[in-house]
Design a protein around this motif. Structure first.
Motif, short mmCIF file in Angstrom:
data_model
loop_
_atom_site.label_atom_id
_atom_site.label_comp_id
_atom_site.label_asym_id
_atom_site.label_seq_id
_atom_site.Cartn_x
_atom_site.Cartn_y
_atom_site.Cartn_z
N ALA A 152 5.02 11.14 4.79
CA ALA A 152 6.39 10.97 5.28
C ALA A 152 7.33 10.35 4.26
N SER A 153 6.80 9.75 3.23
CA SER A 153 7.60 9.09 2.21
C SER A 153 6.91 9.24 0.87
N ASP A 154 7.60 8.87 -0.21
CA ASP A 154 6.94 8.85 -1.51
C ASP A 154 6.06 7.60 -1.64
N HIS A 155 6.15 6.69 -0.68
CA HIS A 155 5.30 5.50 -0.63
C HIS A 155 4.41 5.59 0.61
N GLN A 156 3.22 5.03 0.49
CA GLN A 156 2.31 4.99 1.63
C GLN A 156 2.58 3.72 2.43
N ALA A 157 2.44 3.81 3.73
CA ALA A 157 2.57 2.63 4.58
C ALA A 157 1.40 1.69 4.34
N VAL A 158 1.67 0.40 4.44
CA VAL A 158 0.62 -0.60 4.37
C VAL A 158 0.61 -1.33 5.71
N VAL A 159 -0.58 -1.69 6.18
CA VAL A 159 -0.71 -2.29 7.50
C VAL A 159 -1.52 -3.58 7.36
N LEU A 160 -0.88 -4.70 7.70
CA LEU A 160 -1.54 -6.00 7.72
C LEU A 160 -1.80 -6.36 9.18
N PRO A 178 -6.61 -17.20 6.55
CA PRO A 178 -7.70 -17.16 7.54
C PRO A 178 -7.38 -16.29 8.76
N ARG A 179 -6.11 -15.96 8.95
CA ARG A 179 -5.70 -15.16 10.11
C ARG A 179 -5.73 -13.66 9.83
N ILE A 180 -5.95 -13.27 8.57
CA ILE A 180 -5.98 -11.84 8.23
C ILE A 180 -7.26 -11.23 8.78
N THR A 181 -7.09 -10.21 9.62
CA THR A 181 -8.26 -9.50 10.15
C THR A 181 -8.36 -8.09 9.60
N GLY A 182 -7.34 -7.65 8.89
CA GLY A 182 -7.39 -6.34 8.28
C GLY A 182 -6.19 -6.07 7.41
N PHE A 183 -6.38 -5.20 6.43
CA PHE A 183 -5.29 -4.73 5.59
C PHE A 183 -5.68 -3.36 5.07
N GLU A 184 -4.81 -2.40 5.26
CA GLU A 184 -5.12 -1.04 4.80
C GLU A 184 -3.87 -0.32 4.33
N VAL A 185 -4.11 0.69 3.53
CA VAL A 185 -3.06 1.58 3.06
C VAL A 185 -3.28 2.92 3.76
N ASP A 186 -2.23 3.43 4.39
CA ASP A 186 -2.32 4.71 5.10
C ASP A 186 -2.17 5.85 4.10
#
Length: 158
Positions: free
Chosen positions: A147-155, A134-142
């Protein structure tokens, strides 16, 4: 500590790439750590006043498990992270699935490093305990950064 959310635990990991059996064992170990932390939420029957090296400390119940799981959505490792616990501990939830119901998980590898990753797919996840959902207000993949072979994820919690 996050005053607007409350205390929570964060575990970050990088699971085995080449061995599915080892990766599944690592998933089970992560689940075990989460379940163990749930058992340390409440005060013990007898107060521990020792203050010694084995002094009992209360752990926050809410938790996040995040990192490179080296498996895809729907794989045995991903499914195991979402499986109910036998002891009644509430299941962990995939933050992407919570915020993007019914949508395929956004790719987290293979966008820029196509030599190592010939196709784009998701293998980086953020799993949250049910009490944080219930506290999640957003989640995205940049998808913009290379900058890396992986994309940053932002919670984002609030």
């Amino acid at each position: 500590e996050a005053p607007e959310v409350g205390d929570f635990r964060v575990t970050t990991t990088h699971l085995a790439y080449y061995a599915a059996a080892q990766r599944l064992a690592q998933v089970n170990a992560l689940r075990g750590l989460h379940a163990e932390a749930q058992g340390h939420r409440d005060l013990p029957e007898l107060p521990d006043t020792s203050q010694g090296p084995f002094h009992w400390r209360q752990r926050p119940g809410p938790g996040i498990v995040t990192g490179d799981f080296n498996c895809e959505p729907g794989s045995p490792g991903h499914a195991r992270m979402l499986a109910p616990f036998d002891d009644g501990t509430p299941a962990l939830c995939d933050a992407w699935q919570v915020t993007n119901t019914g949508q395929l998980h956004a790719a987290t590898v293979g966008l820029y490093d196509t030599a190592q990753w010939p196709r784009a797919f998701a293998c980086d996840f953020v799993f949250v305990s049910a009490d944080l959902v219930p506290r999640i207000t957003g989640f995205e993949v940049d998808h913009a950064s290379d900058a890396s072979d992986h994309q940053a994820v932002v919670l984002t919690l609030g």
